[in-house]
Design a protein around this motif. Structure first.
Motif, short mmCIF file in Angstrom:
data_model
loop_
_atom_site.label_atom_id
_atom_site.label_comp_id
_atom_site.label_asym_id
_atom_site.label_seq_id
_atom_site.Cartn_x
_atom_site.Cartn_y
_atom_site.Cartn_z
N GLU A 97 -0.56 12.55 0.58
CA GLU A 97 -0.46 11.17 0.12
C GLU A 97 0.98 10.67 0.12
OE1 GLU A 97 -2.19 13.47 -1.59
OE2 GLU A 97 -4.26 12.75 -1.60
N GLN B 90 0.82 -1.21 0.00
CA GLN B 90 0.00 0.00 0.00
C GLN B 90 0.86 1.27 0.00
OE1 GLN B 90 -3.29 0.26 -0.47
NE2 GLN B 90 -3.21 -1.94 -0.77
N ARG C 216 -7.33 6.86 -1.51
CA ARG C 216 -8.77 6.74 -1.29
C ARG C 216 -9.21 7.29 0.07
NH1 ARG C 216 -9.29 4.35 -5.74
NH2 ARG C 216 -9.05 2.24 -6.41
N LEU C 217 -8.28 7.51 0.96
CA LEU C 217 -8.63 8.05 2.28
C LEU C 217 -8.71 9.58 2.20
CD1 LEU C 217 -6.35 5.93 4.62
CD2 LEU C 217 -8.80 5.70 4.27
N TRP D 82 -4.90 3.16 -7.96
CA TRP D 82 -5.19 2.02 -7.10
C TRP D 82 -4.41 2.18 -5.81
CZ3 TRP D 82 -1.74 -1.88 -5.55
CH2 TRP D 82 -0.50 -1.86 -6.18
N GLY D 83 -4.87 1.50 -4.80
CA GLY D 83 -4.24 1.58 -3.49
C GLY D 83 -5.14 2.28 -2.49
N LEU D 84 -4.78 2.18 -1.25
CA LEU D 84 -5.60 2.69 -0.16
C LEU D 84 -5.29 4.14 0.17
CD1 LEU D 84 -7.64 1.90 2.06
CD2 LEU D 84 -5.70 1.29 3.48
#
Length: 65
Positions: free
Chosen positions: A42, A15, A34-35, A29-31
């Motif tokens: 980031e 991640q 998305r937070l 893509w990845g977490l």
């Protein structure tokens, strides 16, 4: 019980790497991206996950099986 820190370390490594790749290559893509909590931070989130992964690998290595 050595497997749990190793598994968490691998997940954090993936991640964290995905978060950094997203910032530099615009992959989606990845977490980390998305937070909503990490908006604008980031890169710091990705680096933090990579450091966490290294710490988890060190913990797994020092545990006795």
């Amino acid at each position: 019980m050595k497997e749990l820190p190793e598994l968490l370390g691998v997940l954090a490594l993936i991640q964290g790497g995905a978060g950094l790749l997203n910032e530099f290559t615009d992959w989606d893509w990845g977490l980390v991206q998305r937070l909503g909590l990490l908006d604008g931070y980031e890169i710091y989130g990705g680096v933090t996950l990579l450091v966490l992964a290294l710490a988890l690998f060190a913990v797994a290595r020092t545990q006795q099986s």
